[in-house]
Design a protein around this motif. Structure first.
Motif, mmCIF file in Angstrom:
data_model
loop_
_atom_site.group_PDB
_atom_site.id
_atom_site.type_symbol
_atom_site.label_atom_id
_atom_site.label_comp_id
_atom_site.label_asym_id
_atom_site.label_seq_id
_atom_site.Cartn_x
_atom_site.Cartn_y
_atom_site.Cartn_z
ATOM 1 N N LYS A 167 0.837 -0.999 0.006
ATOM 2 C CA LYS A 167 0.070 0.061 -0.003
ATOM 3 C C LYS A 167 0.937 1.336 0.024
ATOM 4 O O LYS A 167 1.553 1.545 0.940
ATOM 5 N N ILE A 168 0.825 1.948 -1.254
ATOM 6 C CA ILE A 168 1.844 3.078 -1.036
ATOM 7 C C ILE A 168 0.917 4.232 -0.296
ATOM 8 O O ILE A 168 -0.194 4.567 -0.421
ATOM 9 N N LYS A 190 -0.517 7.784 1.414
ATOM 10 C CA LYS A 190 -1.061 8.738 0.974
ATOM 11 C C LYS A 190 -0.149 10.033 0.518
ATOM 12 O O LYS A 190 -0.307 10.795 -0.311
ATOM 13 N N ILE A 196 0.859 9.950 -3.024
ATOM 14 C CA ILE A 196 0.003 9.961 -3.826
ATOM 15 C C ILE A 196 -0.322 11.646 -3.916
ATOM 16 O O ILE A 196 -0.798 12.134 -4.961
ATOM 17 N N THR A 241 6.825 6.779 -7.566
ATOM 18 C CA THR A 241 5.568 5.821 -7.204
ATOM 19 C C THR A 241 5.392 5.055 -8.414
ATOM 20 O O THR A 241 5.275 3.676 -8.356
ATOM 21 N N ILE A 281 5.611 0.794 -8.036
ATOM 22 C CA ILE A 281 4.605 -0.394 -8.759
ATOM 23 C C ILE A 281 5.345 -1.034 -9.739
ATOM 24 O O ILE A 281 4.859 -2.315 -9.401
ATOM 25 N N SER A 313 -2.932 2.070 -3.989
ATOM 26 C CA SER A 313 -2.656 3.705 -3.657
ATOM 27 C C SER A 313 -3.665 4.161 -2.709
ATOM 28 O O SER A 313 -5.003 4.103 -2.987
ATOM 29 N N GLN A 332 -5.263 12.475 -9.813
ATOM 30 C CA GLN A 332 -4.200 11.258 -9.302
ATOM 31 C C GLN A 332 -4.740 9.791 -9.878
ATOM 32 O O GLN A 332 -3.958 9.050 -10.110
ATOM 33 N N LEU A 379 -2.414 7.035 -11.550
ATOM 34 C CA LEU A 379 -2.065 5.848 -11.188
ATOM 35 C C LEU A 379 -2.603 4.669 -12.078
ATOM 36 O O LEU A 379 -1.985 3.459 -12.156
ATOM 37 N N CYS A 426 -1.193 0.796 -11.653
ATOM 38 C CA CYS A 426 -1.606 0.737 -10.200
ATOM 39 C C CYS A 426 -2.898 -0.299 -10.396
ATOM 40 O O CYS A 426 -3.766 -0.166 -10.848
ATOM 41 N N VAL A 428 -7.105 1.399 -6.030
ATOM 42 C CA VAL A 428 -7.017 2.666 -5.287
ATOM 43 C C VAL A 428 -8.035 2.657 -4.146
ATOM 44 O O VAL A 428 -9.063 2.114 -4.402
#
Ligand code: C2E
Ligand code: MG
Ligand code: MG
Length: 687
Positions: free
Chosen positions: A609-610, A612, A615, A628, A632, A644, A652, A656, A661, A664
């Protein structure tokens, strides 16, 4: 009256009265004898005395009768006289007897009185003897010296014990002045002023504790007591009393008072003494311009030293640290130990806070080098809080609280730092303590509930999974964000019980929704490191699964990087165990902690989990966008899916999507929502 006198009286009485009163008796005897002769010789006598023969015949004829009549009369009078005398003597005797009896009684009383007096005298003598014995015994046993001082002549007398105590012979010092001059040093003026009071009639009693040079070994502490004896004109002339050797008692007392004010391990002043010094410093501030400061020092991770190396090393470390601190703080400042690894420096006087700051820096610097304890080199550091008076407060409680608050701020800021107190800090601390207080009752009061946030699959555009997020609504504080209360729950260990409730609650809800056939893969539950490290955690999870009947494949645990690092090997083992049960593991908040891409392959995780914060910046910073994108790609290379977090805007989302990604999560789709709202969501998705 005594016996001799009584006997004398009795004799006189007999001689004078009894002998005299028996004269009629003698006369009577003589008379009777003459009468007898008369009867025998009467005719011849009549013939000679009376010439008339006729008369003689008549007399001779009736001489018998005359004799009888005369004799009867005489006998009658005699008997009467005798009776009268007898009565008189009987009365006399009776009176004498009564007198005798009275005298005898008086004599008996006197004798009894004498006996009682004699017994009393004997008793008193016995008491006196006993008291003398007791006094002597007390004197011998008490070890006290009895003394007497003549104020006019300055002559001083001591009992034998004086020599035992001081070593001086009784004739060596016979004047009080010479003793004070030669043998008393430090306490001289106290003693002299006490004596002056006596001389000036200001006091009747004399009490003083002082040291005198003993003949042999150093000083002796003496406790002298006395009472003034006044002369006829009311002027003090003598003082007498006792002297006790209190050297040992004084030693013990000093030791006790030293212990009461000093820390036994380091010998530094303790909290009590420091507080006294602080009170003095606050009271003695000459003007508003004069400042002072308190520097609160707490060793970082001291507990670790104690736990890993043992308490002996811990103690030695504290001693070394206190020695170094003592050397570094300057003569006018005072350092003390006020708790386990807590030290406090009092700067009673300084020009401005730059002085305290330089001392803070100096203290930080002494921890740069390791401490050598036996064969080990121990590295440690300190977090320091500084508060300045009167600026930050003028009473000890406020200042101590401030210094403590500032010290905690240093810890929060990464330890090995100093921090000056400012007012905002204390508000933080107050809020924290309020949260902690209320948190303790939150479970019992059923103040917790769960919100769910959907995670959207970017390929299908549908809900892929959910994240369970804890909520707390407290009657005093209102809704408190988990960002605020979870760290406090972790610090206090309450997170274990709270987390247990979350797991049970979410598993039960999960089971209900799965039974209803809603289409999602997993519900993610956040797990903190404290929970992971608890030995009962595994059974908590097992229990929740068994009780609710949820399939472990529908559960995902979110763990942060930092919580994994604490006990890395154990955590990995545990996560592998959960994974083997079919559960999924996600690495939460990636990018905020160690963010080492190298060890990602070692972790038994399914999802990354990237955070916030990445992001947030991908639309503004090309560098963040590249990072980022790189994360990924790398995650995909090692077969991890990527979520994300915190997607709020379309831009965003598009970026992504372009980065491929997988999933989300963010306000763009939905904020975390209540169970009911989430269910409506799921219902809609199912159609
Ligand atoms: P987290 O696990 O990283 O949870 C995501 C946080 O981001 C949540 O905050 C969520 O509400 C927030 N969020 C999601 N999308 C957005 C967005 O688009 N914009 C913004 N501004 N925020 C977004 P929340 O619920 O306040 O939770 C904060 C943290 O508290 C969580 O971070 C998690 O670490 C912790 N936490 C929450 N519930 C639990 C729990 O049951 N147990 C444990 N141990 N920690 C929990
Ligand atoms: Mg999370
Ligand atoms: Mg997160």
């Amino acid at each position: 009256m005594n016996i001799k006198k009584f006997l004398q009286n009795a004799d006189v009485l007999f001689k004078s009265k009894i002998q005299k009163k028996f004269v009629p008796l003698k006369i009577t005897m003589i008379y009777l004898m003459v009468g007898f002769l008369w009867v025998l010789l009467s005719d011849q006598i009549l013939y000679l005395v009376i010439p008339d023969a006729h008369i003689r015949t008549i007399l001779s004829t009736f001489k018998g009768w005359i004799y009888v009549i005369v004799n009867s009369l005489i006998v009658y009078f005699l008997i009467k006289e005798i009776v009268r005398e007898s009565e008189f003597w009987f009365k006399k005797l009776n009176g004498s007897y009564e007198e005798l009896e009275k005298t005898y009684e008086e004599l008996s009383d006197t004798e009894e009185e004498l006996r009682v007096q004699y017994e009393e005298l004997q008793k008193n003598e016995e008491i006196l003897r006993e008291s003398e014995e007791r006094y002597k015994l007390a004197l011998d046993g008490s070890n006290d010296v009895i003394w007497e001082w003549n104020m006019n002549t300055d002559k001083l007398l001591f009992s034998d014990k004086w020599t035992n105590i001081t070593g001086y012979n009784l004739d060596e010092y016979t004047s009080l002045n010479s003793i004070i001059e030669d043998l008393v040093e430090e306490d001289k003026y106290d003693l002299i002023s006490n004596i002056e009071n006596l001389k000036n009639n200001k006091s009747l009693f004399f009490k003083s504790k002082f040291r005198i040079k003993s003949k042999y070994e150093g000083y002796k502490w003496l406790y002298i007591r006395g009472k003034v004896l006044k002369g006829s004109q009311g002027k003090a002339i003598k003082v007498a009393g006792s002297i006790t050797d209190v050297t040992e008692t004084k030693k013990i007392q000093d030791e006790i008072s030293y212990r009461a004010y000093h820390d036994h391990l380091t010998g530094l002043p303790n909290r009590t003494l420091l507080m006294n010094k602080l009170i003095n410093a606050l009271a003695n501030r000459k003007s508003e311009k004069n400042k002072g400061a308190i520097i609160f020092i707490d060793l970082d991770d001291f507990k670790k030293t104690n736990d890993t190396l043992g308490h002996n090393y811990g103690d030695e470390l504290l001693k070394e640290v206190s020695e170094l601190l003592k050397k570094s703080i300057g003569e006018k400042n005072i350092i003390g130990r006020i708790g386990g690894d807590e030290f406090l420096i009092l700067i009673p006087n300084m020009k401005d806070s730059s002085y305290a700051e330089s001392l803070g820096k100096k203290i930080i610097s002494i921890f740069k080098n390791p401490f050598q304890i036996e064969e080990k080199q121990i590295y440690t550091s300190a977090s320091i809080g500084i508060t300045v008076f009167p600026d930050d407060g003028e009473d000890i409680n406020t200042l101590l609280k401030n210094a403590d608050t500032a010290m905690y701020k240093s810890k929060e800021n990464g330890k090995n730092k100093y921090c000056f107190f400012d007012i905002n800090m204390s508000n933080d601390i107050f809020r924290k303590s309020l949260i902690e207080k209320n948190l303790r009752f939150a479970l019992k009061n059923k103040e917790f509930y769960i919100y769910y946030q959907p995670q959207i699959d970017l390929t299908s555009g549908k809900i892929r999974s959910l994240e369970a997020l804890l909520r707390w609504n407290n009657s005093e504080l209102g809704v408190v964000s988990p960002g605020e209360f979870i760290p406090i729950a972790e610090e206090t260990g309450m997170i274990f019980e709270i987390g247990k409730w979350v797991i049970m609650e979410v598993c039960a809800q999960n089971k209900k929704w799965k039974d209803k056939g809603y289409d999602y893969e997993t519900i993610a539950i956040n797990i903190s490191s404290i929970q992971l490290q608890n030995e009962n955690f595994q059974s908590v999870v097992k229990n929740a699964i068994e009780e609710t009947g949820i399939n472990p494949e529908f559960i995902e645990f979110e763990i942060t990087e930092s919580s994994l690092m604490d006990c890395f090997d154990d955590n990995i083992r545990l996560l592998n165990h959960f994974k083997s049960m079919g559960m999924k593991i996600a690495l939460d908040d990636f990018g905020t902690g160690y963010s080492s891409l190298n060890y990602l392959t070692l972790l038994p995780i399914n999802t990354l989990k990237i955070d916030k914060s990445f992001i947030d910046r991908i639309t503004m910073s090309s560098r963040d966008k590249e990072i980022t994108d790189g994360i990924i790609k790398l995650a995909h290379n090692i077969n991890l899916e990527v979520i994300s977090e915190g997607v709020e805007i379309e831009e965003q989302l598009n970026l992504l999507k372009n980065m491929s990604c997988d999933i989300v999560q963010g306000y763009y789709f939905s904020k975390p929502v209540s169970t009911d709202s989430m269910e409506k969501f799921l219902l809609k998705e199912n159609k």
